[in-house]
Design an enzyme around this catalytic site. Structure first.
Site, PDB file in Angstrom:
ATOM      1  N   ARG A 104       0.907  -1.056   0.192  1.00  0.00           N
ATOM      2  CA  ARG A 104      -0.041  -0.020   0.093  1.00  0.00           C
ATOM      3  C   ARG A 104       0.822   1.201   0.107  1.00  0.00           C
ATOM      4  O   ARG A 104       1.734   1.542   0.718  1.00  0.00           O
ATOM      5  CB  ARG A 104      -0.840  -0.111   1.041  1.00  0.00           C
ATOM      6  CG  ARG A 104      -1.678   1.322   1.219  1.00  0.00           C
ATOM      7  CD  ARG A 104      -2.644   1.119   2.448  1.00  0.00           C
ATOM      8  NE  ARG A 104      -3.708   0.642   2.024  1.00  0.00           N
ATOM      9  CZ  ARG A 104      -4.949   0.379   2.655  1.00  0.00           C
ATOM     10  NH1 ARG A 104      -5.285   1.196   3.531  1.00  0.00           N
ATOM     11  NH2 ARG A 104      -6.107  -0.405   2.162  1.00  0.00           N
ATOM     12  N   HIS A 131      -7.791   0.490  -6.495  1.00  0.00           N
ATOM     13  CA  HIS A 131      -7.602  -0.319  -5.443  1.00  0.00           C
ATOM     14  C   HIS A 131      -8.355  -1.705  -5.763  1.00  0.00           C
ATOM     15  O   HIS A 131      -9.470  -2.180  -5.118  1.00  0.00           O
ATOM     16  CB  HIS A 131      -8.617   0.277  -4.257  1.00  0.00           C
ATOM     17  CG  HIS A 131      -8.535  -0.199  -2.703  1.00  0.00           C
ATOM     18  ND1 HIS A 131      -7.870  -1.275  -2.461  1.00  0.00           N
ATOM     19  CD2 HIS A 131      -9.289   0.199  -1.637  1.00  0.00           C
ATOM     20  CE1 HIS A 131      -7.747  -1.329  -1.297  1.00  0.00           C
ATOM     21  NE2 HIS A 131      -8.679  -0.527  -0.657  1.00  0.00           N
ATOM     22  N   GLN A 134      -9.888  -4.489  -3.320  1.00  0.00           N
ATOM     23  CA  GLN A 134     -11.220  -4.124  -2.818  1.00  0.00           C
ATOM     24  C   GLN A 134     -12.358  -4.452  -3.647  1.00  0.00           C
ATOM     25  O   GLN A 134     -13.185  -4.897  -3.060  1.00  0.00           O
ATOM     26  CB  GLN A 134     -11.189  -2.538  -2.378  1.00  0.00           C
ATOM     27  CG  GLN A 134     -12.341  -1.936  -1.847  1.00  0.00           C
ATOM     28  CD  GLN A 134     -12.786  -2.529  -0.680  1.00  0.00           C
ATOM     29  OE1 GLN A 134     -11.835  -2.550   0.426  1.00  0.00           O
ATOM     30  NE2 GLN A 134     -13.870  -3.251  -0.455  1.00  0.00           N
ATOM     31  N   ASP A 231     -17.734   6.153  -1.302  1.00  0.00           N
ATOM     32  CA  ASP A 231     -16.506   6.258  -0.430  1.00  0.00           C
ATOM     33  C   ASP A 231     -16.252   7.458   0.080  1.00  0.00           C
ATOM     34  O   ASP A 231     -17.272   8.297  -0.214  1.00  0.00           O
ATOM     35  CB  ASP A 231     -15.351   5.786  -1.424  1.00  0.00           C
ATOM     36  CG  ASP A 231     -13.917   5.493  -0.743  1.00  0.00           C
ATOM     37  OD1 ASP A 231     -13.981   5.305   0.467  1.00  0.00           O
ATOM     38  OD2 ASP A 231     -12.891   5.616  -1.431  1.00  0.00           O
ATOM     39  N   CYS A 270     -16.350   0.703   1.117  1.00  0.00           N
ATOM     40  CA  CYS A 270     -15.072  -0.044   1.266  1.00  0.00           C
ATOM     41  C   CYS A 270     -14.615   0.340   2.688  1.00  0.00           C
ATOM     42  O   CYS A 270     -13.914  -0.661   3.065  1.00  0.00           O
ATOM     43  CB  CYS A 270     -14.070   0.285   0.321  1.00  0.00           C
ATOM     44  SG  CYS A 270     -13.477   1.961   0.407  1.00  0.00           S
ATOM     45  N   ARG A 298     -12.637  -9.139   1.724  1.00  0.00           N
ATOM     46  CA  ARG A 298     -11.410  -9.002   1.186  1.00  0.00           C
ATOM     47  C   ARG A 298     -10.657 -10.194   1.852  1.00  0.00           C
ATOM     48  O   ARG A 298      -9.441 -10.553   0.974  1.00  0.00           O
ATOM     49  CB  ARG A 298     -10.848  -7.789   2.478  1.00  0.00           C
ATOM     50  CG  ARG A 298     -11.594  -6.311   2.125  1.00  0.00           C
ATOM     51  CD  ARG A 298     -11.146  -5.960   0.897  1.00  0.00           C
ATOM     52  NE  ARG A 298      -9.870  -5.712   0.425  1.00  0.00           N
ATOM     53  CZ  ARG A 298      -9.223  -4.909   1.062  1.00  0.00           C
ATOM     54  NH1 ARG A 298      -9.649  -3.652   1.632  1.00  0.00           N
ATOM     55  NH2 ARG A 298      -7.899  -4.591   0.704  1.00  0.00           N
TER      56      ARG A 298
END
Ligand code: CP
Length: 315
Positions: A104, A131, A134, A231, A270, A298
């Site tokens: 990340r 992402h 995700q 988000d 998320c 996930r």
């Protein structure tokens, strides 16, 4: 050639579908797979964080362990990365120790440089642009809701409202296009996906039958949708928070906006959420919310990804 998973379309649509099937199998039989220690061959995976994380950190570490592998966590603050060691040298060194690098980080140039110098697969655990892990979990969650074969993701309508110009918006456009879904973006000018993202989606949709439409009208985006996703309005590292709240208030996912979606629509986020900002408590805690299934997935989706990329056998 070493394959990486830096963005959603580093898989083909067929591979995405295969992986989602494996993720569903792994969820059904959580402790039945030893893909990262198959026939005694232990796989180690470096899990590197240059930004904070709860879900990604936990789900990768636990998932690798559940597959019999060895997760090795590295934080920028407590490693030489935080003191300026180059990403290229870090890639060269980690490649001598581990079977894959999950990272990340900030800019996509940084993960691209890591992948260029690594000799093992690199997995994007969130960058500013993408992402993709995700979205594997999101697609698994949507498929569960549809309660049919994963192929019926095809034709599902998903609305994404709010800031669609960052990693979650981009990955939603590309991953859902790969699944043959119809993506409706509801976002004001300046918060809509970049032209190159929409052009890439058009190429994918020519193959999969999906589509992407973009509107600045949140009601139009949500009306009749099977899935409504959003988000945070100021992702990690993004400035101008107050200004963004003003720009995006009309795109808040509240009960009134959700009321325009299909009667059995589900809600995704998320996480972490800024409750009361991009989504209201009654929606995120309401009967249509699947955000905690999404968070759980996930684990299963990333286990499937790693087993598929570096694992041996599937049991
Ligand atoms: N959704 C997500 O990536 O969560 P974390 O930032 O907690 O990892």
């Amino acid at each position: 050639m070493t394959r990486h998973f830096l963005k959603d379309d580093d898989l083909t649509p067929a591979e995405q579908s295969e992986l989602l099937r494996l993720a569903a199998d792994m969820k059904d039989d959580r402790h039945g797979f030893d893909s990262l220690n198959h026939q005694g061959r232990l796989r180690s995976v470096a899990v590197v964080f240059e930004k904070p994380s709860t879900r990604t950190r936990m789900s990768f570490q636990i998932g690798i362990a559940e597959l019999g592998g060895h997760p090795v966590l590295l934080d920028a603050q407590s490693s030489q990365l935080g003191r300026g060691e180059s990403i290229a040298d870090t890639a060269r060194v980690l490649s001598r120790y581990v079977d894959a690098i999950v990272i990340r980080t900030f800019g996509d140039d940084r993960i691209a440089e890591l992948a260029e110098h690594a000799t093992v697969p690199v997995v994007n655990a969130l960058t500013d642009g993408w992402h993709p892990c995700q979205l594997l979990a999101d697609l698994q969650t949507i498929a569960e809701h549809r309660k049919e074969s994963l192929h019926t993701l095809r034709g599902t309508d998903i609305a994404f409202v709010g800031d669609a110009a960052f990693n979650m918006g981009n990955s939603t456009v590309i991953a859902c296009s790969m699944a043959g879904m119809h993506v409706r973006i509801g976002a004001p000018a300046g918060y809509q996906p970049a032209r190159e993202v929409l052009e890439r989606a058009a190429e994918i949709n020519a193959e999969t039958g999906g589509s992407v439409t973009v509107t600045d009208d949140p009601v139009k985006a949500v009306t009749g949708a099977d899935v409504v996703s959003t988000d945070v309005w100021a992702s990690m590292g993004v400035e101008n928070r107050e200004h963004r709240i003003t720009d995006l208030t009309a795109y808040r996912l509240d009960a009134e906006l959700l009321g325009h979606a299909a009667e059995d629509a589900i809600v995704l986020h998320c996480l972490p959420a800024h409750r009361g900002e991009e989504i209201t408590d009654d929606v995120i805690d309401g009967p249509q919310s699947r955000v905690f299934d999404q968070a759980e997935n996930r684990l299963h989706a990333q286990k499937a990804l790693l087993a598929w990329m570096i694992g041996g056998g599937h049991r």
